[in-house]
Design a protein around this motif. Structure first.
Motif, mmCIF file in Angstrom:
data_model
loop_
_atom_site.group_PDB
_atom_site.id
_atom_site.type_symbol
_atom_site.label_atom_id
_atom_site.label_comp_id
_atom_site.label_asym_id
_atom_site.label_seq_id
_atom_site.Cartn_x
_atom_site.Cartn_y
_atom_site.Cartn_z
ATOM 1 N N PHE A 1 -34.672 10.174 7.777
ATOM 2 C CA PHE A 1 -35.106 10.492 9.130
ATOM 3 C C PHE A 1 -36.488 9.887 9.402
ATOM 4 C CE2 PHE A 1 -37.293 13.131 12.242
ATOM 5 C CZ PHE A 1 -36.370 13.134 13.284
ATOM 6 N N ILE A 2 -37.362 9.996 8.404
ATOM 7 C CA ILE A 2 -38.713 9.434 8.549
ATOM 8 C C ILE A 2 -38.626 7.938 8.828
ATOM 9 C CG2 ILE A 2 -40.856 8.947 7.298
ATOM 10 C CD1 ILE A 2 -40.387 11.575 5.757
ATOM 11 N N GLU A 3 -37.749 7.247 8.093
ATOM 12 C CA GLU A 3 -37.600 5.806 8.281
ATOM 13 C C GLU A 3 -36.951 5.484 9.621
ATOM 14 O OE1 GLU A 3 -38.197 1.887 7.520
ATOM 15 O OE2 GLU A 3 -38.987 3.642 6.457
ATOM 16 N N LYS B 1 -37.657 3.018 14.986
ATOM 17 C CA LYS B 1 -37.472 3.097 16.430
ATOM 18 C C LYS B 1 -38.793 3.142 17.200
ATOM 19 C CE LYS B 1 -32.903 5.243 16.612
ATOM 20 N NZ LYS B 1 -32.088 6.349 17.167
ATOM 21 N N THR B 2 -39.887 3.174 16.460
ATOM 22 C CA THR B 2 -41.209 3.286 17.079
ATOM 23 C C THR B 2 -41.920 1.947 17.089
ATOM 24 O OG1 THR B 2 -41.408 5.553 16.262
ATOM 25 C CG2 THR B 2 -43.430 4.485 16.991
ATOM 26 N N ASN B 3 -42.526 1.611 18.216
ATOM 27 C CA ASN B 3 -43.413 0.455 18.289
ATOM 28 C C ASN B 3 -44.842 0.965 18.138
ATOM 29 O OD1 ASN B 3 -45.019 -1.756 18.929
ATOM 30 N ND2 ASN B 3 -43.656 -2.477 20.545
ATOM 31 N N ILE B 4 -45.500 0.567 17.071
ATOM 32 C CA ILE B 4 -46.844 1.078 16.783
ATOM 33 C C ILE B 4 -47.820 0.799 17.920
ATOM 34 C CG2 ILE B 4 -47.645 -1.008 15.572
ATOM 35 C CD1 ILE B 4 -49.101 0.878 13.604
ATOM 36 N N VAL B 5 -47.584 -0.285 18.648
ATOM 37 C CA VAL B 5 -48.468 -0.612 19.777
ATOM 38 C C VAL B 5 -48.406 0.478 20.839
ATOM 39 C CG1 VAL B 5 -48.911 -2.265 21.633
ATOM 40 C CG2 VAL B 5 -48.295 -3.084 19.350
ATOM 41 N N ASP B 6 -47.211 0.981 21.108
ATOM 42 C CA ASP B 6 -47.053 2.036 22.112
ATOM 43 C C ASP B 6 -47.780 3.316 21.707
ATOM 44 O OD1 ASP B 6 -45.442 0.337 23.583
ATOM 45 O OD2 ASP B 6 -43.579 1.100 22.714
ATOM 46 N N ILE B 7 -47.829 3.581 20.407
ATOM 47 C CA ILE B 7 -48.492 4.786 19.917
ATOM 48 C C ILE B 7 -50.008 4.636 19.961
ATOM 49 C CG2 ILE B 7 -48.780 6.322 17.931
ATOM 50 C CD1 ILE B 7 -46.035 6.484 19.276
ATOM 51 N N VAL C 1 -45.097 12.985 11.570
ATOM 52 C CA VAL C 1 -43.699 12.586 11.796
ATOM 53 C C VAL C 1 -43.155 13.267 13.048
ATOM 54 C CG1 VAL C 1 -41.355 12.630 10.871
ATOM 55 C CG2 VAL C 1 -43.292 12.119 9.355
ATOM 56 N N ILE C 2 -43.416 14.566 13.170
ATOM 57 C CA ILE C 2 -42.956 15.324 14.335
ATOM 58 C C ILE C 2 -43.587 14.779 15.608
ATOM 59 C CG2 ILE C 2 -43.018 17.598 15.436
ATOM 60 C CD1 ILE C 2 -42.902 18.798 12.603
ATOM 61 N N LYS C 3 -44.876 14.477 15.560
ATOM 62 C CA LYS C 3 -45.597 13.952 16.721
ATOM 63 C C LYS C 3 -45.002 12.623 17.174
ATOM 64 C CE LYS C 3 -49.293 13.489 19.470
ATOM 65 N NZ LYS C 3 -49.741 14.457 20.500
ATOM 66 N N VAL C 4 -44.762 11.709 16.225
ATOM 67 C CA VAL C 4 -44.228 10.393 16.571
ATOM 68 C C VAL C 4 -42.803 10.524 17.090
ATOM 69 C CG1 VAL C 4 -43.608 8.123 15.679
ATOM 70 C CG2 VAL C 4 -45.742 9.206 14.944
ATOM 71 N N ALA C 5 -42.000 11.335 16.431
ATOM 72 C CA ALA C 5 -40.616 11.525 16.874
ATOM 73 C C ALA C 5 -40.575 12.058 18.298
ATOM 74 C CB ALA C 5 -39.889 12.477 15.923
ATOM 75 N N SER C 6 -41.443 13.013 18.575
ATOM 76 C CA SER C 6 -41.497 13.592 19.914
ATOM 77 C C SER C 6 -41.926 12.562 20.953
ATOM 78 C CB SER C 6 -42.461 14.781 19.924
ATOM 79 O OG SER C 6 -42.627 15.289 21.230
ATOM 80 N N ASP D 1 -34.803 13.715 19.048
ATOM 81 C CA ASP D 1 -34.607 15.130 18.759
ATOM 82 C C ASP D 1 -34.885 15.397 17.288
ATOM 83 O OD1 ASP D 1 -33.844 15.689 21.365
ATOM 84 O OD2 ASP D 1 -31.739 15.202 20.960
ATOM 85 N N PHE D 2 -35.706 16.405 17.060
ATOM 86 C CA PHE D 2 -36.059 16.738 15.684
ATOM 87 C C PHE D 2 -35.092 17.801 15.171
ATOM 88 C CE2 PHE D 2 -38.762 18.175 12.194
ATOM 89 C CZ PHE D 2 -39.283 16.968 11.765
ATOM 90 N N PRO D 3 -34.416 17.580 14.028
ATOM 91 C CA PRO D 3 -33.431 18.534 13.520
ATOM 92 C C PRO D 3 -34.001 19.945 13.390
ATOM 93 C CG PRO D 3 -33.350 16.502 12.264
ATOM 94 C CD PRO D 3 -34.543 16.398 13.164
#
Length: 612
Positions: A9-11, A16-22, A86-91, A96-98
């Protein structure tokens, strides 16, 4: 019991995340070669050294050394644990976080910072509920309605009300399961002499203060203007805590970031209510400092997202003085600065109520003043311009600021405005300005002198013996000693294109001396010492204490110049080597090739100088 977050899930979140957007909400990034660069959010710097590789999905600061992936960035910037990150980035990317892993965000592994932020958010919701849904909050709600604060604005800023009872929050958070130190350090409570804990905020309108990510980290409580509270402080702010530092916090910054970027500027207000009134008027890019003077840390926060600041303080005398202090702090900072002067001594809220929202938007967007124009306007209020003597004093003061402006076009514009205001000819004011500029030049180091100055340390202590100096510094001191006693040598130095002293203090002394000799036909070191900055005075004395040269030869001058310029070339060689290494690290092939060619050319010049 909460399960550990699966690596899969972490991977998945990471892919799915673009570090630039974060990172972009925290740092203004600009493309340079393959990577993006900006000012590092972890330390203060003027030259961007913070690099983000979209291709590799990593960040690295070449100055402070911090680096890593998207999770590491969030952990560093928000003081989170790895599971929390991880939760912050996923959100943030809408994943959806399990459910079986949700408890990770509320178990004992959470950081102290996260626990405090959770507390502040919970209390924010409590205060907001009391304001809107209870009889106790009716008084505060009526006050806001009287101030024409809309329901949408109350919701946007999460405004609330802290009741007069001293144990509302104590009971609500059920603090019995925490240590006394944890309770006190939260900033939500206070303690009396008997060791009893009670709510810090009572009978106040509550304005939540957020960090860069929008997490509530503090409160500012405003009294309701009733007779029994006249002696109380108008605003009470949270004390500093592990998650709140007032010198590094700006009210509304998180919510205003998007509009600051879109508008290309930030509007700086004096207080929270100014920001709120401006928001209702349609100005969404406003922020305010935490009830104190503007700080360097706050400016650095803004500098990471914009290069233009519009100061919009109250139009009364205290507001004008506060704007003047802000201008002093902004001097030599990397900002384009403009100032709004609200007419008739009004504050933003008063102006909006009197003139309307459209007039206020026009004021802050189209009727700003440059710092020079503002200072002229400020000075005009200090003098009786119906009195001729006062006119002269005002003119001299105004010309100080006009003369410091590097733009000839702006100088001419302000001179014409002064001529019209004072009924004095443009020619007379221009002549006065030229005389003043000539006099000022010896006191102000010019930005264009010594552009290639070395950043090496230099021996400033006049007690250091001459024998301890490097060959380059000996040449610099001997050359300046000759310049002091034979002014014509300045012309010889001017004939050597690109010549500068290798060490900054010597170049600054030379610059000051040149300006001094332009207005003084018989220059004297004794007089010169009164005109230079304190930090250069001992060095000038050391040079003057060298044996006075009886004469000089052109060969001697050329030897000193050659020795100094040779040192500059070696320093340039080191710079090229460092820049080539950095270009290789960030994958800028074009820059690496260009710098390598310059390096080879410089090495040939050095080889020729050795054989010659």
């Amino acid at each position: 019991m909460a399960k550990a977050i699966p690596e899969a899930f972490i991977e998945q979140v990471r892919q799915k995340t673009n570090i630039v957007d974060i990172i972009e909400p925290y740092v203004q990034l600009k493309k340079a070669g393959r990577n993006l660069f900006g000012l590092c959010p972890f330390h203060e710097e003027r030259t961007p050294s913070f690099s983000v590789s979209e291709e590799k999905q990593i960040f690295h600061c070449f100055s402070c050394g911090r680096g890593g992936n998207v999770y590491k960035f969030i952990m560093e910037i928000e003081s989170l644990t790895f599971p929390e990150a991880v939760i912050k980035v996923a959100s943030s990317i809408g994943m959806d976080f399990p459910v079986e892993y949700q408890a990770v965000n509320s178990n004992k592994n959470n950081s102290q910072a996260t626990q405090l932020k959770n507390d502040y958010q919970t209390v924010t919701e409590l205060y907001n509920h009391i304001l809107l849904k209870t009889v106790v909050g009716e008084k505060a709600l009526k006050y806001l309605q009287k101030r024409h604060v809309s329901a949408e604005t109350i919701a946007h800023f999460q405004i609330g009300y802290a009741p007069a009872a001293n144990d509302t929050v104590v009971q609500f958070l059920q603090t019995s399961n925490r240590s006394g130190q944890e309770i006190i350090s939260s900033g939500l409570f206070a303690e009396n002499d008997q060791g009893e804990i009670f709510d810090r905020f009572r009978d106040r309108l509550m304005f939540p203060v957020t960090d860069q990510s929008g997490n509530v980290v503090a409160f500012s409580g405003r009294v309701l203007q009733t007779d029994d509270q006249v002696a109380m402080a108008k605003y009470l702010n949270s004390p500093e805590t592990p998650i709140f530092n007032k010198s590094k916090t700006l009210f509304n910054l998180a919510a205003a970031k998007k509009d600051i970027r879109q508008q290309g500027e930030v509007i700086l207000f004096e207080g929270f209510m100014d920001v709120i009134s401006a928001y209702q008027a349609g100005v969404l890019n406003g922020v305010a400092s935490m009830g104190t003077s503007l700080t360097d840390e706050q400016l650095y926060l803004l500098n990471r997202i914009t290069q233009r600041i519009v100061i919009c303080y109250d139009g009364d005398q205290p507001g004008i003085k506060a704007a003047q202090r802000a201008l002093k702090l902004l001097k030599n900072k990397n900002f384009e600065v403009a100032i709004v002067v609200i007419p008739d001594g009004q504050d933003p809220d008063e102006f909006i109520k009197a003139q309307g929202s459209a007039a206020f938007v026009k004021l802050v967007r189209q009727k700003t003043l440059s710092p020079t124009a503002f200072m002229i306007e400020y000075l005009s209020r200090q003098f009786d311009l119906t009195n001729d003597a006062a006119k002269v004093d005002f003119l001299n003061s105004a010309l100080e600021y006009i003369g410091a402006n590097d733009s000839p076009v702006e100088q001419e514009l302000y001179v014409k405005q002064l001529a019209q205001r004072l009924n004095i000819s443009v020619t007379a004011i221009q002549q006065e300005l030229q005389d003043k500029v000539r006099s000022q030049k010896i006191l102000q180091p010019a930005a264009d002198f010594g552009s290639a100055k070395s950043q090496q340390s230099v021996a400033l202590d006049h007690e250091i013996t001459y024998s301890q100096l490097s060959s380059t510094e000996k040449s610099e001191r001997n050359l300046l000693n000759i310049v002091f006693h034979f002014p014509e040598v300045i012309s010889i130095l001017d004939e050597h294109a690109g010549f500068n002293f290798a060490h900054r203090p010597y170049q600054e002394i030379f610059d000051h001396w040149v300006r001094y000799t332009l207005i003084e036909s018989h220059p004297l070191i004794a007089q010169f010492l009164d005109l230079i900055p304190d930090d250069l005075r001992n060095l000038v004395i050391s040079i003057e204490m060298l044996p006075r040269p009886a004469t000089y030869t052109s060969e001697e001058i050329n030897d000193y110049i050659a020795n100094i310029m040779l040192d500059q070339k070696y320093q340039k060689l080191k710079q090229y080597q460092s820049q080539i290494k950095q270009a290789a690290q960030i994958g800028d092939d074009q820059k690496e090739l260009q710098l390598t060619m310059e390096l080879i050319k410089l090495r040939r010049e050095l080889d020729q100088s050795k054989t010659g």
